[in-house]
Design a protein around this motif. Sequence first.
Motif, PDB file in Angstrom:
ATOM      1  N   GLN A 336       0.818  -1.204   0.000  1.00  0.00           N
ATOM      2  CA  GLN A 336       0.000   0.000   0.000  1.00  0.00           C
ATOM      3  C   GLN A 336       0.856   1.259   0.000  1.00  0.00           C
ATOM      4  OE1 GLN A 336      -3.257  -0.118  -0.306  1.00  0.00           O
ATOM      5  NE2 GLN A 336      -3.435  -2.347  -0.119  1.00  0.00           N
ATOM      6  N   TRP A 337       2.016   1.201   0.659  1.00  0.00           N
ATOM      7  CA  TRP A 337       2.849   2.403   0.729  1.00  0.00           C
ATOM      8  C   TRP A 337       3.384   2.787  -0.647  1.00  0.00           C
ATOM      9  CZ3 TRP A 337       7.903   2.052  -0.862  1.00  0.00           C
ATOM     10  CH2 TRP A 337       8.479   0.782  -0.896  1.00  0.00           C
ATOM     11  N   GLN A 338       3.619   1.789  -1.511  1.00  0.00           N
ATOM     12  CA  GLN A 338       4.048   2.113  -2.868  1.00  0.00           C
ATOM     13  C   GLN A 338       2.938   2.818  -3.640  1.00  0.00           C
ATOM     14  OE1 GLN A 338       5.420  -1.542  -4.651  1.00  0.00           O
ATOM     15  NE2 GLN A 338       7.457  -1.395  -3.722  1.00  0.00           N
ATOM     16  N   GLN A 339       1.705   2.376  -3.438  1.00  0.00           N
ATOM     17  CA  GLN A 339       0.583   3.039  -4.099  1.00  0.00           C
ATOM     18  C   GLN A 339       0.423   4.467  -3.606  1.00  0.00           C
ATOM     19  OE1 GLN A 339      -2.877   0.570  -3.543  1.00  0.00           O
ATOM     20  NE2 GLN A 339      -2.040  -1.142  -4.721  1.00  0.00           N
ATOM     21  N   ILE A 340       0.587   4.658  -2.288  1.00  0.00           N
ATOM     22  CA  ILE A 340       0.488   6.010  -1.735  1.00  0.00           C
ATOM     23  C   ILE A 340       1.596   6.896  -2.288  1.00  0.00           C
ATOM     24  CG2 ILE A 340       0.637   7.355   0.398  1.00  0.00           C
ATOM     25  CD1 ILE A 340      -0.598   4.975   1.854  1.00  0.00           C
ATOM     26  N   LEU A 341       2.808   6.336  -2.392  1.00  0.00           N
ATOM     27  CA  LEU A 341       3.937   7.100  -2.928  1.00  0.00           C
ATOM     28  C   LEU A 341       3.710   7.456  -4.385  1.00  0.00           C
ATOM     29  CD1 LEU A 341       6.737   8.164  -2.130  1.00  0.00           C
ATOM     30  CD2 LEU A 341       7.714   6.021  -2.956  1.00  0.00           C
ATOM     31  N   GLU A 342       3.166   6.529  -5.147  1.00  0.00           N
ATOM     32  CA  GLU A 342       2.883   6.796  -6.562  1.00  0.00           C
ATOM     33  C   GLU A 342       1.801   7.860  -6.701  1.00  0.00           C
ATOM     34  OE1 GLU A 342       3.626   6.431 -10.537  1.00  0.00           O
ATOM     35  OE2 GLU A 342       4.678   5.446  -8.881  1.00  0.00           O
ATOM     36  N   GLU A 343       0.774   7.795  -5.856  1.00  0.00           N
ATOM     37  CA  GLU A 343      -0.278   8.809  -5.899  1.00  0.00           C
ATOM     38  C   GLU A 343       0.272  10.183  -5.538  1.00  0.00           C
ATOM     39  OE1 GLU A 343      -3.306   7.450  -3.303  1.00  0.00           O
ATOM     40  OE2 GLU A 343      -3.958   5.799  -4.606  1.00  0.00           O
ATOM     41  N   SER A 344       1.193  10.230  -4.570  1.00  0.00           N
ATOM     42  CA  SER A 344       1.794  11.509  -4.188  1.00  0.00           C
ATOM     43  C   SER A 344       2.620  12.089  -5.331  1.00  0.00           C
ATOM     44  CB  SER A 344       2.677  11.326  -2.945  1.00  0.00           C
ATOM     45  OG  SER A 344       1.915  10.846  -1.860  1.00  0.00           O
ATOM     46  N   LYS A 345       3.368  11.226  -6.035  1.00  0.00           N
ATOM     47  CA  LYS A 345       4.158  11.689  -7.183  1.00  0.00           C
ATOM     48  C   LYS A 345       3.249  12.219  -8.284  1.00  0.00           C
ATOM     49  CE  LYS A 345       8.156   8.661  -6.503  1.00  0.00           C
ATOM     50  NZ  LYS A 345       8.962   7.542  -7.076  1.00  0.00           N
ATOM     51  N   ASN A 346       2.176  11.485  -8.573  1.00  0.00           N
ATOM     52  CA  ASN A 346       1.242  11.942  -9.607  1.00  0.00           C
ATOM     53  C   ASN A 346       0.593  13.260  -9.225  1.00  0.00           C
ATOM     54  OD1 ASN A 346       1.798   9.627 -11.095  1.00  0.00           O
ATOM     55  ND2 ASN A 346       0.065   8.488 -10.235  1.00  0.00           N
ATOM     56  N   GLU A 347       0.264  13.395  -7.927  1.00  0.00           N
ATOM     57  CA  GLU A 347      -0.344  14.645  -7.464  1.00  0.00           C
ATOM     58  C   GLU A 347       0.640  15.803  -7.579  1.00  0.00           C
ATOM     59  OE1 GLU A 347      -2.524  16.419  -3.444  1.00  0.00           O
ATOM     60  OE2 GLU A 347      -1.939  14.306  -3.565  1.00  0.00           O
ATOM     61  N   SER A 348       1.921  15.545  -7.270  1.00  0.00           N
ATOM     62  CA  SER A 348       2.929  16.600  -7.389  1.00  0.00           C
ATOM     63  C   SER A 348       3.127  17.027  -8.835  1.00  0.00           C
ATOM     64  CB  SER A 348       4.261  16.101  -6.792  1.00  0.00           C
ATOM     65  OG  SER A 348       4.114  15.760  -5.439  1.00  0.00           O
ATOM     66  N   LEU A 349       3.153  16.040  -9.751  1.00  0.00           N
ATOM     67  CA  LEU A 349       3.300  16.367 -11.167  1.00  0.00           C
ATOM     68  C   LEU A 349       2.092  17.148 -11.656  1.00  0.00           C
ATOM     69  CD1 LEU A 349       4.742  12.977 -12.532  1.00  0.00           C
ATOM     70  CD2 LEU A 349       5.970  15.134 -12.201  1.00  0.00           C
ATOM     71  N   HIS A 350       0.907  16.772 -11.188  1.00  0.00           N
ATOM     72  CA  HIS A 350      -0.312  17.470 -11.592  1.00  0.00           C
ATOM     73  C   HIS A 350      -0.309  18.930 -11.110  1.00  0.00           C
ATOM     74  CE1 HIS A 350      -4.490  17.992 -12.740  1.00  0.00           C
ATOM     75  NE2 HIS A 350      -4.748  18.455 -11.502  1.00  0.00           N
ATOM     76  N   ASN A 351       0.169  19.130  -9.878  1.00  0.00           N
ATOM     77  CA  ASN A 351       0.221  20.496  -9.333  1.00  0.00           C
ATOM     78  C   ASN A 351       1.219  21.359 -10.101  1.00  0.00           C
ATOM     79  OD1 ASN A 351      -1.694  19.821  -7.410  1.00  0.00           O
ATOM     80  ND2 ASN A 351      -0.163  19.227  -5.879  1.00  0.00           N
ATOM     81  N   LYS A 352       2.342  20.741 -10.517  1.00  0.00           N
ATOM     82  CA  LYS A 352       3.330  21.488 -11.274  1.00  0.00           C
ATOM     83  C   LYS A 352       2.802  21.911 -12.629  1.00  0.00           C
ATOM     84  CE  LYS A 352       7.431  19.456  -9.095  1.00  0.00           C
ATOM     85  NZ  LYS A 352       8.641  18.623  -9.309  1.00  0.00           N
ATOM     86  N   GLU A 353       2.011  21.033 -13.241  1.00  0.00           N
ATOM     87  CA  GLU A 353       1.426  21.350 -14.542  1.00  0.00           C
ATOM     88  C   GLU A 353       0.387  22.480 -14.421  1.00  0.00           C
ATOM     89  OE1 GLU A 353      -0.176  17.744 -15.983  1.00  0.00           O
ATOM     90  OE2 GLU A 353       1.770  16.799 -16.408  1.00  0.00           O
TER      91      GLU A 353
END
Length: 353
Positions: A336-353
């Motif tokens: 589950q922690w890998q999924q949370i980490l992946e979601e955090s990365k996607n959210e960070s990329l989305h915010n940057k865009e």
Amino acid sequence: MSNNKPRINPTFNFVKEGSWGWKVALGYDVFMMFLIIINLFCLCSNAILMSNFTNWFFDLFRISEILVYYKTELNPWVVITESWFTSLLIIELAIRWIIAIIFKQHQRWFFFPFVHWYEILAVIPQLRFLRLLRAGVIAYQLHEHGYQIFPKSWYKQANFYYNLVMEELTSRIVLTVLSGIRKELTTSTTHKQLISNIINQHRELLAISLTDILQEHLGKELQQQRKLIAQDVGQIVNKAIEDTPELTQLLRLIPIVGSRIEQQIQSIGQRLGENITQGLIQPFTTNAQSDNTSYRLISEKISQIPIENNPHIEQLVESVVFQSLDAIQQQVKVKQWQQILEESKNESLHNKE
């Protein structure tokens, strides 16, 4: 801060929340937290500076005189202050234990060292890293009271890594237990008896489940198809009369009305077949919303079938057990922690865009 959120009292939790003593207790917690952090920082720095790697590094850049000064002048002070701090912790724990006994903070007077086990062990030089755990507990308590000692991102990261460690530990434990169960079931000669005991303990629930399934699906389907089934049975009876040559020959001996009687007999037979079929289906289509006696009796008989005498049922039960273990293992392996980490990365990329 939500009013429904559980609040955690400071170290001296016998004082009333919001009172002057409560604020003093919070201040004491903050003081001890920073004191522990400073102490651990000094110990870590001292361990690094006294290591062989530091000797090599300072010699490499020809600044070994700085290291010599530290070892001769500053290191003794670090050792002395560590002794003072350890003595302070021992005295502080003793005072807190006495206070806990006086104010009956625990149900028994000797519960204190068990509740604060990490503080007791942190006094031992080899386990001084446990002092960081006390600092973390204090920081968490202050955070629960709405005092932001560290940035929220730190709390978020700490919670993430805590969940990561706990998930990895529990996953290893669960996988080991499941592997042991699988090995026991495949190698032990008593695994069939174990499975049989499990089935016996759930026969009543199995009967109830079968009753619900029969009422929900078979009952509705019979209700929808009962007219067609009755017509089919009636046609079968009609066909059976037509295919009975003895009856046909007997009726044809009767002049004029023989053929008419034959047709009436066929019609009556067809109607009887339809009515009998409707009557047989009726008990299985009534009480669709309540307990149906017919289905309950069928389910009870099915649930009482012994699996020992039927190899196919035994194989079915074993297959269900092993596939259930496989499904649980696959789910436990999902990190589950890998999924949370992946979601955090996607959210960070989305915010940057």
